[in-house]
Enzyme design. Structure first.
Site, short mmCIF file in Angstrom:
data_model
loop_
_atom_site.label_atom_id
_atom_site.label_comp_id
_atom_site.label_asym_id
_atom_site.label_seq_id
_atom_site.Cartn_x
_atom_site.Cartn_y
_atom_site.Cartn_z
N THR A 115 41.12 44.61 31.20
CA THR A 115 40.83 45.42 30.01
C THR A 115 41.86 46.55 29.93
O THR A 115 42.26 47.08 30.97
CB THR A 115 39.42 46.03 30.14
OG1 THR A 115 38.48 44.96 30.21
CG2 THR A 115 39.07 46.93 28.95
N GLY A 116 42.25 46.90 28.70
CA GLY A 116 43.09 48.09 28.56
C GLY A 116 44.37 47.83 27.79
O GLY A 116 44.68 46.69 27.41
N THR A 137 47.50 48.04 28.72
CA THR A 137 48.57 47.30 29.40
C THR A 137 48.28 45.81 29.35
O THR A 137 49.18 44.99 29.10
CB THR A 137 48.70 47.78 30.87
OG1 THR A 137 48.65 49.21 30.90
CG2 THR A 137 50.01 47.32 31.48
N GLY A 193 38.79 53.82 33.43
CA GLY A 193 39.11 54.71 32.31
C GLY A 193 38.63 54.12 30.98
O GLY A 193 38.20 54.85 30.09
N GLU A 222 35.11 44.33 35.65
CA GLU A 222 36.46 44.14 36.22
C GLU A 222 36.38 43.88 37.72
O GLU A 222 37.11 43.03 38.25
CB GLU A 222 37.31 45.39 35.97
CG GLU A 222 37.73 45.55 34.52
CD GLU A 222 38.47 46.86 34.25
OE1 GLU A 222 39.22 46.90 33.26
OE2 GLU A 222 38.30 47.83 35.01
#
Ligand code: A5P
Length: 232
Positions: free
Chosen positions: A29-30, A32, A99, A106
């Site tokens: 996730t995220g 990047t 974050g 995850e």
């Protein structure tokens, strides 16, 4: 000042090199991982067969947007690799994650994966963890009691909010962002926090990196153990 967005794109694309035909991928996730998912989308367009297990609703959308077939974790035959981002990576390769609020899924997906690749721009590389608060996932029942217990061990405990309401994780829990300052012993802290009834999981990821892909100056650099880290 390095161009961190460019670095994210480069490490995301680089991670696609670890993928081969037929793999089941744990999709992190995220921001990047978004670049990694786009690279996977290109592979799918070229005829590579890939399936993914998502780590959050965002990650599910990334897979859908890039025409990657989704599997439920419980129905997946195996996960060959997972690729995910990080908020902080220390020189012993311990990490802070969460974050984006997805730490529990995850961590479950990472632990179910045969190989774990983490991708991070160089702003995430630290000597020791603790520059940013540690996210701790807490069950809703009695969460303020749990928060008081957390507060006995750190300087500041904040319930994560979204608009006027508490942020709710994919598993229906709350998140507390806990400012510990420099974390000298991540393993001990993780055990201490997980021992508080009501704590579901912490954002400390310890001994989970098989490959870290990041930047050393202007160059992509990868390491597989703490002996190979290039920052301090
Ligand atoms: C999600 O909960 C996080 O663990 C992310 O993987 C981490 O915050 C990295 O995100 P970015 O790639 O957006 O920095």
């Amino acid at each position: 000042m390095p161009d961190y967005e460019w670095q994210k794109k480069m490490v995301g694309r680089h991670a696609a090199q670890y993928v081969s035909n037929g793999m089941v991928i744990g999709l992190g996730t995220g921001s990047t991982v978004r670049y990694f998912a786009e690279a996977l989308g290109n592979l799918v367009q070229d005829g590579v067969e890939l399936r993914a297990v998502a780590t959050s609703p965002q990650s599910r959308r990334l897979a859908e947007d890039n025409a990657i077939t989704l599997l439920e974790l419980d129905g997946a035959p195996r996960i060959d690799i997972c690729v995910d981002g990080a908020d902080e990576v220390a020189t012993d390769l311990s990490m802070i994650k969460g974050g984006g609020g997805a730490l529990l899924w995850e961590k479950i997906v990472a632990c179910a994966s045969a190989r774990r690749i983490y991708i991070a721009d160089s702003s995430k590389l630290v000597g020791r963890l603790g520059r940013r608060p540690l996210p701790v996932e807490v069950c809703q029942f009695g969460h303020s009691v749990v928060a008081r217990k957390l507060g006995e061990h750190c300087d500041d405990v904040r319930l994560r909010v979204q608009g006027d309401h508490p942020f709710v994780t994919s598993s229906g829990n709350y998140l507390y962002d806990c400012a510990f300052g420099t974390i000298f012993n991540a393993r001990e802290l993780d055990a201490l926090l997980n021992n508080i009834p009501g704590v579901v999981e912490t954002g400390l990821f310890i001994q989970m990196v098989d490959v870290l892909v990041s930047f050393d100056g202007d160059t992509i650099s990868c390491c597989e153990s703490a002996d190979e880290v290039w920052w301090n």
